[in-house]
Write a protein that holds these residues in place. Structure first.
Motif, PDB file in Angstrom:
ATOM      1  N   ASP A 110       0.917  -1.268  -0.091  1.00  0.00           N
ATOM      2  CA  ASP A 110       0.017  -0.173  -0.139  1.00  0.00           C
ATOM      3  C   ASP A 110       1.017   1.094  -0.133  1.00  0.00           C
ATOM      4  OD1 ASP A 110      -2.466   1.089  -0.099  1.00  0.00           O
ATOM      5  OD2 ASP A 110      -2.719   1.036   2.085  1.00  0.00           O
ATOM      6  N   ASN A 133      -3.682   5.484  -3.778  1.00  0.00           N
ATOM      7  CA  ASN A 133      -4.866   5.841  -3.435  1.00  0.00           C
ATOM      8  C   ASN A 133      -4.407   7.349  -3.458  1.00  0.00           C
ATOM      9  OD1 ASN A 133      -3.989   7.159  -1.053  1.00  0.00           O
ATOM     10  ND2 ASN A 133      -4.745   5.174   0.311  1.00  0.00           N
ATOM     11  N   LYS A 186      -9.873   1.098  -9.032  1.00  0.00           N
ATOM     12  CA  LYS A 186     -10.271   1.428  -8.028  1.00  0.00           C
ATOM     13  C   LYS A 186     -11.414   2.415  -7.719  1.00  0.00           C
ATOM     14  CE  LYS A 186      -7.909   1.484  -3.224  1.00  0.00           C
ATOM     15  NZ  LYS A 186      -6.637   2.131  -2.788  1.00  0.00           N
ATOM     16  N   THR A 208     -13.235   0.179  -2.736  1.00  0.00           N
ATOM     17  CA  THR A 208     -12.719   0.645  -1.682  1.00  0.00           C
ATOM     18  C   THR A 208     -13.421   1.442  -0.851  1.00  0.00           C
ATOM     19  OG1 THR A 208     -10.480   1.428  -0.955  1.00  0.00           O
ATOM     20  CG2 THR A 208     -11.649   2.780  -2.527  1.00  0.00           C
ATOM     21  N   SER A 235     -12.240  -3.944  -0.925  1.00  0.00           N
ATOM     22  CA  SER A 235     -11.427  -3.336   0.289  1.00  0.00           C
ATOM     23  C   SER A 235     -11.981  -3.373   1.493  1.00  0.00           C
ATOM     24  CB  SER A 235     -10.308  -2.296  -0.260  1.00  0.00           C
ATOM     25  OG  SER A 235      -9.689  -2.549  -1.241  1.00  0.00           O
ATOM     26  N   ILE A 248     -11.501  -2.042   5.263  1.00  0.00           N
ATOM     27  CA  ILE A 248     -10.555  -1.137   5.877  1.00  0.00           C
ATOM     28  C   ILE A 248     -10.483  -1.664   7.293  1.00  0.00           C
ATOM     29  CG2 ILE A 248     -10.058   1.316   6.568  1.00  0.00           C
ATOM     30  CD1 ILE A 248      -9.709   0.694   3.385  1.00  0.00           C
ATOM     31  N   LYS A 253      -8.144   2.020   9.945  1.00  0.00           N
ATOM     32  CA  LYS A 253      -8.812   3.398  10.257  1.00  0.00           C
ATOM     33  C   LYS A 253      -9.703   3.446  10.955  1.00  0.00           C
ATOM     34  CE  LYS A 253      -8.655   5.620   5.876  1.00  0.00           C
ATOM     35  NZ  LYS A 253      -7.742   6.798   5.809  1.00  0.00           N
ATOM     36  N   ALA A 289      -7.431  -3.876   3.927  1.00  0.00           N
ATOM     37  CA  ALA A 289      -6.564  -2.886   3.805  1.00  0.00           C
ATOM     38  C   ALA A 289      -6.553  -2.170   5.228  1.00  0.00           C
ATOM     39  CB  ALA A 289      -6.981  -1.656   2.611  1.00  0.00           C
ATOM     40  N   SER A 290      -5.606  -0.870   4.941  1.00  0.00           N
ATOM     41  CA  SER A 290      -5.423  -0.255   6.307  1.00  0.00           C
ATOM     42  C   SER A 290      -4.753  -1.201   7.214  1.00  0.00           C
ATOM     43  CB  SER A 290      -6.633   0.790   7.024  1.00  0.00           C
ATOM     44  OG  SER A 290      -6.400   1.352   7.681  1.00  0.00           O
ATOM     45  N   ARG A 349      -2.155  -1.407   9.744  1.00  0.00           N
ATOM     46  CA  ARG A 349      -1.194  -0.580  10.656  1.00  0.00           C
ATOM     47  C   ARG A 349      -0.432  -1.325  11.281  1.00  0.00           C
ATOM     48  NH1 ARG A 349      -4.677   4.232  11.380  1.00  0.00           N
ATOM     49  NH2 ARG A 349      -5.543   4.729   9.212  1.00  0.00           N
ATOM     50  N   THR A 368      -3.368  -5.686   1.638  1.00  0.00           N
ATOM     51  CA  THR A 368      -2.531  -4.598   1.156  1.00  0.00           C
ATOM     52  C   THR A 368      -1.938  -4.023   2.515  1.00  0.00           C
ATOM     53  OG1 THR A 368      -2.287  -2.760  -0.270  1.00  0.00           O
ATOM     54  CG2 THR A 368      -4.368  -2.907   0.755  1.00  0.00           C
TER      55      THR A 368
END
Ligand code: E4P
Length: 222
Positions: free
Chosen positions: A6, A28, A83, A107, A127, A129, A132, A163-164, A166, A183
């Motif tokens: 990502d 993005n 996306k 997304t 995707s 998340i 976040k 995704a996201s 962290r 990702t």
């Protein structure tokens, strides 16, 4: 299982490719805004060094404009995946582009229900998340299983992309709860490969090693 990176950074793509962690790349608008180069040029460069799919996110807000932007993006490289946002306009654009056999990644999904319309038309990736949500005070961990179950129950071919991601926890929980693809930002791989406790344990070993004579060390280390 595939691992996308990502990022929009060429240096990071090159670095993490050496670790076999770049099966594809997701970009993005926020990530593109961090780079110095003109955005279309940056996207072209990313596509030129990545073998797998590269997600390019539309920035327009009506389905007609998204379609126009998507048709421009696919000319950049054959590994581009469009996306689109998980909303009404994004759905209409997805339906049109899907008929043209253009690969799609939907997304910023936060709720499992959002996958239903897109899963029904078998978009390539959805995707979901993770990290976040924690910025806003809630966890999306349970949603991973539910979203995956929905895909199975509606007999969709869509792949669940997490995704996201962290931190290490996001990474492992996504995998064990049913992600098809992850990702991952470079900062998370930095954490994985520079584990604080591994480093502490190694420091202690290196410190003990100092008591060994130079002659002995030389023989052992070559
Ligand atoms: C997903 O589509 C986004 O590109 C990205 O994964 C968001 O990550 P962030 O919440 O860490 O910015």
């Amino acid at each position: 299982m595939k691992f996308f990176l990502d990022t929009c950074s060429i240096n990071e793509i090159k670095k993490w490719s050496n670790f076999n962690l770049v099966d594809g790349v997701t970009t993005n608008p926020s990530l593109l805004s961090k780079e110095k180069k003109e955005t279309t040029q940056q996207l072209k460069e990313i596509c030129s060094i990545v073998k797998g799919p590269v997600s390019a996110q539309v920035t327009k807000t009506t389905n007609e404009e998204m379609i126009k932007q998507a048709l421009k993006f696919i000319k950049i490289s054959k590994n581009i995946i469009i996306k689109l946002p998980a909303n009404e306009e994004g759905f209409l654009a997805a339906k049109f582009l899907k008929k043209k056999k253009i690969k799609l990644n939907i997304t910023v999904g936060f709720n499992a229900s959002q996958i239903i319309p897109f899963g029904k038309i078998n978009v390539d990736y959805f995707s979901l998340i993770l990290g976040k949500t924690e910025d806003w005070g809630f966890s999306n961990e349970e949603t991973i299983k539910t979203t995956k179950k929905i895909l199975i129950n509606i007999k969709s071919k869509t792949k669940l992309l997490l995704a996201s991601i962290r931190n290490e926890d996001h990474l492992t929980k996504s995998i064990i709860n049913g992600a098809d693809v992850l990702t991952v930002p470079p900062t998370t791989w930095e954490k994985v490969l520079n584990n604080k406790y591994s480093n502490l344990a190694l420091e202690a070993m290196h410190s003990d090693w100092k008591s060994i004579s130079e002659k002995d060390k030389k023989k052992y280390e070559g």
